[in-house]
Design a protein around this motif. Sequence first.
Motif, PDB file in Angstrom:
ATOM      1  N   LEU A 176      -8.333 -28.293  16.367  1.00 35.21           N
ATOM      2  CA  LEU A 176      -7.376 -27.317  16.871  1.00 35.21           C
ATOM      3  C   LEU A 176      -7.582 -27.026  18.354  1.00 35.21           C
ATOM      4  CD1 LEU A 176      -7.755 -24.749  13.926  1.00 35.21           C
ATOM      5  CD2 LEU A 176      -6.104 -26.619  14.112  1.00 35.21           C
TER       6      LEU A 176
ATOM      7  N   GLY B 272     -15.293 -28.687  10.718  1.00 41.90           N
ATOM      8  CA  GLY B 272     -14.804 -29.297   9.486  1.00 41.90           C
ATOM      9  C   GLY B 272     -13.353 -28.936   9.322  1.00 41.90           C
ATOM     10  N   GLY B 273     -12.547 -29.894   8.847  1.00 43.24           N
ATOM     11  CA  GLY B 273     -11.114 -29.610   8.712  1.00 43.24           C
ATOM     12  C   GLY B 273     -10.363 -30.104   9.934  1.00 43.24           C
ATOM     13  N   GLU B 274      -9.324 -29.369  10.305  1.00 42.42           N
ATOM     14  CA  GLU B 274      -8.448 -29.844  11.374  1.00 42.42           C
ATOM     15  C   GLU B 274      -9.039 -29.603  12.767  1.00 42.42           C
ATOM     16  OE1 GLU B 274      -4.427 -28.702   8.832  1.00 42.42           O
ATOM     17  OE2 GLU B 274      -5.346 -27.230  10.181  1.00 42.42           O
TER      18      GLU B 274
ATOM     19  N   LEU C  65      -2.512 -27.689  15.977  1.00 41.36           N
ATOM     20  CA  LEU C  65      -3.226 -28.949  15.863  1.00 41.36           C
ATOM     21  C   LEU C  65      -3.312 -29.532  17.272  1.00 41.36           C
ATOM     22  CD1 LEU C  65      -1.596 -30.664  12.740  1.00 41.36           C
ATOM     23  CD2 LEU C  65      -3.522 -29.083  12.830  1.00 41.36           C
TER      24      LEU C  65
END
Lengths: 519, 519
Positions: free
Chosen positions: A128, A124-126, A102
């Motif tokens: 990184l 989309g999502g975390e 992350l």
Amino acid sequence: MSDSREQILEQIKLQGDLVRQLKGAKESKEKIDEEVARLLALKAKLGGDVAPASQKFTLKTPKGTRDYGPQQMTLRQGVLDKIVQVFKRHGGEAIDTPVFELKEVLTGKYGEDSKLIYDLKDQGGEILSMRYDLTVPLARYLAMNKISSIKRYHIAKVYRRDNPAMTRGRYREFYQCDFDIAGTYDPMLADAECVKIVSEILDTLEIGDYVIKLNHRQLLDGMFEACGVPAESFRTICSAVDKLDKSPWADVRKEMVTEKGLDEATADRIGEYVRLSGGTELVEQLLADPKLKAVSNAVKGLEGMQLLLKYCSIFGLDKRVSFDLSLARGLDYYTGVIYEGVLKAESGSSSSPAKSAQQNGEPAEQATIGSVAGGGRYDNLVGMFDPRGKAVPCVGVSIGVERIFSVLEARFAASKVKLRTNDVEAYVASAHKGLHEQRLRVLNQLWDAGIKAEHSYKLNPKLLAQLQHCEEHQIPLVVVLGDAELAQGLVKLREVTTRQETSVKLEDLPAEIKRRQQA
Amino acid sequence: MSDSREQILEQIKLQGDLVRQLKGAKESKEKIDEEVARLLALKAKLGGDVAPASQKFTLKTPKGTRDYGPQQMTLRQGVLDKIVQVFKRHGGEAIDTPVFELKEVLTGKYGEDSKLIYDLKDQGGEILSMRYDLTVPLARYLAMNKISSIKRYHIAKVYRRDNPAMTRGRYREFYQCDFDIAGTYDPMLADAECVKIVSEILDTLEIGDYVIKLNHRQLLDGMFEACGVPAESFRTICSAVDKLDKSPWADVRKEMVTEKGLDEATADRIGEYVRLSGGTELVEQLLADPKLKAVSNAVKGLEGMQLLLKYCSIFGLDKRVSFDLSLARGLDYYTGVIYEGVLKAESGSSSSPAKSAQQNGEPAEQATIGSVAGGGRYDNLVGMFDPRGKAVPCVGVSIGVERIFSVLEARFAASKVKLRTNDVEAYVASAHKGLHEQRLRVLNQLWDAGIKAEHSYKLNPKLLAQLQHCEEHQIPLVVVLGDAELAQGLVKLREVTTRQETSVKLEDLPAEIKRRQQA
């Protein structure tokens, strides 16, 4: 998105140098062809903005990265195996972490260098980022799993969007090779063992004479305080001192005074200290120094050094370590001992390497290899991840394997030794046509007996071509099949180097090959 | 940017299942605590949108990734070592490539799955993506370096933004473990060796009974043609057939007819073929089949299968391979033989696993492990990268190591065996206070003799604590130091399991430890 013309021209220059160097060193044709192909690809880039219709884009690896071919992998594996052996000798256990984290995990850990972090696209999502080192992931792992003690090693690639000078063994994707001891222990016992580990590794790799420089962050801070550096400038002055391995004092002093606003008298006082290096006698001299004696951090740092040097002495490292006040190390997170393993310039036939380098108009490779290991104590990093700030003291070392690979690759390129990239013990050959099924039968017998064996994947290869393959690939034994011998249940076993041939019963073949391997 | 509430609830459910499973299997406290911590972290996410002030974000690894602790690394390393041994037995050489490639390299190679590729953020410079497999990087490597033959293996992580079901051993970051043979050779010799390699690996790993299914893309195409599938639908109908390992024929037929517009009679003709599996007798039966006999592709594919089965028979694989017309494999780039190694469901005490699974309301783990190896021939992929389209025929196999790890991890969790995660041969302990320097001297003696040794990093650890450490970490020998013995130049050497102690002269200690290790 492609590199600028200047960048390509610079790459062509570097690549041209490399090719000339390889030819000079009489490297293998395969390797030279490889590099010539890269050179041609670079030159093709200049041919115009539009690539030829048949090829949609230039075939290359991303900037600052490289493939490892079989030769490089063999060398690399040999080095890593030796390093792991030392790590295990000290009770190290392996862990691995994801190649990305992350983004928040990495944020605020690397100071100015954070701009070098590779981010992943938001799909989309975390959010990184690629790992920048193996230390922050270790701290995250310890905090996340509430592990308060571990002795772990981790060998993996890390990523930095640096401007690499690849001919010096610097890349954007490179291996790190870390050993760290986490846990609440008594002073300097784990720290000294890390120094011992560096020394064992550099000894076992036989890459040349070296020295392990030692210093202490607390002493540096105390020394800055004693010299009159304002507390808020400790870190920035520390990073100026860190440049002393590459720049002369005059330049570093100028940076301190001109860029960082230090007054001249303070800079000069620092200059007096940072030129000092030695052993326990230096620690005692500094403990008696009136300016340092008055500063608690300096005294604590010196007492730490005294203990560390004593333990290093017990470990037989008196001639390997040097207490060096110019050692600062860049990263912010160190809190105690810091160290750096440095390869010494090889004293060749000519005068000093630095001098002969200047004659060539560029720094000599051996003189600039520099740091091949580094590390230190960082007691507060894990606490940054713990919800309650619970600290897990850590000390560790990172082996600069990429530089070590570069040194060894250059050595192999200069020597005439060709590394074997396969372990094949026996090659199964046909003396004449029509024997491919017999070959498969013999191969199967050998494989099932655990023998490393291969053959031509052609139905009717020429005998000479098969024997040449063995010479090129340094395969020691050839099993030659022929109808006449097979009819009697025999095969010929040929030693490639001596060309000596013996008839062997087919059923005895695996045992005979094993016997030869052991002889 | 964070996961939706539904996703978190789903994660909590899965994590809760995992914790219960581990407790049921009496896993180590450390492991259970680890997973409970993850569960609590997940639950904390639901506490509200604002994280507690003391913790800036949830400590976790990116979605679909995991850390490997020492236990997992030990297991993994053992598996990979065995696999590499087989690769080397067949003359394989290692290569490595960067973890990311120019995005253009990956474009157009994976069909629909391209949406699962991880892209890097555009930070200026080249546009990059994470590698999706190791096959396309190999093809790029071969074309870029103009290599026309190689037998290489490559073990590395690849990246897919899949929706992973982690309890089934599926991840977004996972290891691939590939062996490929590139070069222009005679038919099926290299292809059959890949089948042999899969069989040797599955044998050596002892993960249960298996079958290697074989089929041929040319035969599939010929079969579609014979059944009346329009040429432009071959690939889409092929990917429908690929689902037969997970779905019953009725569902696949429905997809063909309803979604892909195939007429019912054609679908039914396909249905006749794809239920067939067998050996050479099936090849002969199909070579005599009037519909197939008329289609050149079908005949060529069948002749290929005939040769492959003959070579597999020479390699002793008759009972391991099955010619299976339902095997299709997803990727577009295959051009010849395709294969897949499948673990057979374990026949337990109850009826069929599938049936008992249905009783539990979910598929049984053993019944759904499925494919643990797969591959095939892809003769045109390298040519896609070559400026002049020069082809390098390739055939290869990928070992599904993540599934293999999952199977073995579950087996270890269920058994009471605890894997040793260190190799320490001797622990150096103090019987009483004030001996830490003596400990360091003895340790140094052992390390310099190449013995794996460690100690407590405390000045005055309790003897009981030191002995417990050895029992927990399965260290076989303890060297116990005490003033009385040391005065006579002696130490006690204690066997941890038997608690038997012997006095040993200090100078004989390394030799004695080595002797015990060999005994």
